[in-house]
Design an enzyme around this catalytic site. Structure first.
Site, PDB file in Angstrom:
ATOM      1  CG  HIS A 194      -2.455  19.601 106.323  1.00  0.00           C
ATOM      2  ND1 HIS A 194      -2.532  18.235 106.488  1.00  0.00           N
ATOM      3  CD2 HIS A 194      -3.731  20.020 106.118  1.00  0.00           C
ATOM      4  CE1 HIS A 194      -3.786  17.844 106.389  1.00  0.00           C
ATOM      5  NE2 HIS A 194      -4.529  18.907 106.152  1.00  0.00           N
ATOM      6  CD  GLU A 252       2.642  17.477 107.888  1.00  0.00           C
ATOM      7  OE1 GLU A 252       2.499  16.327 108.323  1.00  0.00           O
ATOM      8  OE2 GLU A 252       1.737  18.339 107.930  1.00  0.00           O
ATOM      9  CB  CYS A 283       1.538  16.181 104.656  1.00  0.00           C
ATOM     10  SG  CYS A 283       0.419  17.549 105.043  1.00  0.00           S
TER      11      CYS A 283
END
Length: 160
Positions: A52, A54, A85
């Protein structure tokens, strides 16, 4: 802090994800006015659920800071963080998260739940919602619209 400036940097990364066929989410981590981490979604490219935006940005920021604690840092992400996240943001002791588009199905900055202000955790994160919301939401809508179009087309190579 110039929220739109840093969100525009995250948005540029979201465009890279979009061009790669990934969900268009970009993220930067800022400390003392400097971007110390950046990332965009690469789950499909890397075939790994952990890629992801993040998480990549936080990983880079920790390396740059030489510590897992990012207590003076702010995160700018184009879409409201998911549970994984949001948990990483809390665990890194980040002081603030700013996001553009709400995530009505998995958002943990207030849409579904707010993990950033949970009484039982030993750290709380300030939340700024709606930074460049129109642009971030439009990019996500375009991505999912195109995804639906691709899935709606008949498979011409099926051998029938």
């Amino acid at each position: 802090m110039d929220y739109e400036y840093y969100m525009s940097k995250a948005y540029g990364l979201a465009l890279k994800a979009f061009e790669a066929g990934e969900a268009p989410i970009g993220c930067v981590v800022v400390n003392n006015g400097e971007i110390i981490g950046a990332g965009y979604n690469m789950r499909n490219t890397k075939k790994n659920a952990l890629y992801h935006a993040e998480l990549t940005a936080i990983y880079e920021a920790c390396r740059a800071a030489g510590d897992w604690r990012l207590e003076d840092a702010s995160v700018f992400v184009t879409v409201e963080p998911c549970p994984m996240c949001a948990g990483a943001i809390v665990q890194a002791r980040i002081k603030e998260v700013a996001f553009g588009a709400d995530n009505k199905k998995a958002g943990c900055g207030g849409s579904v739940i707010n993990l950033f202000d949970t009484a039982g955790f030993n750290h709380r994160v300030d939340v700024v919602r709606g930074v460049m919301e129109a642009e971030c939401s439009a990019l996500m809508s375009l991505f999912f619209s195109r995804l639906r179009e691709r899935h709606a087309k008949p498979d011409t190579d099926a051998g029938y």
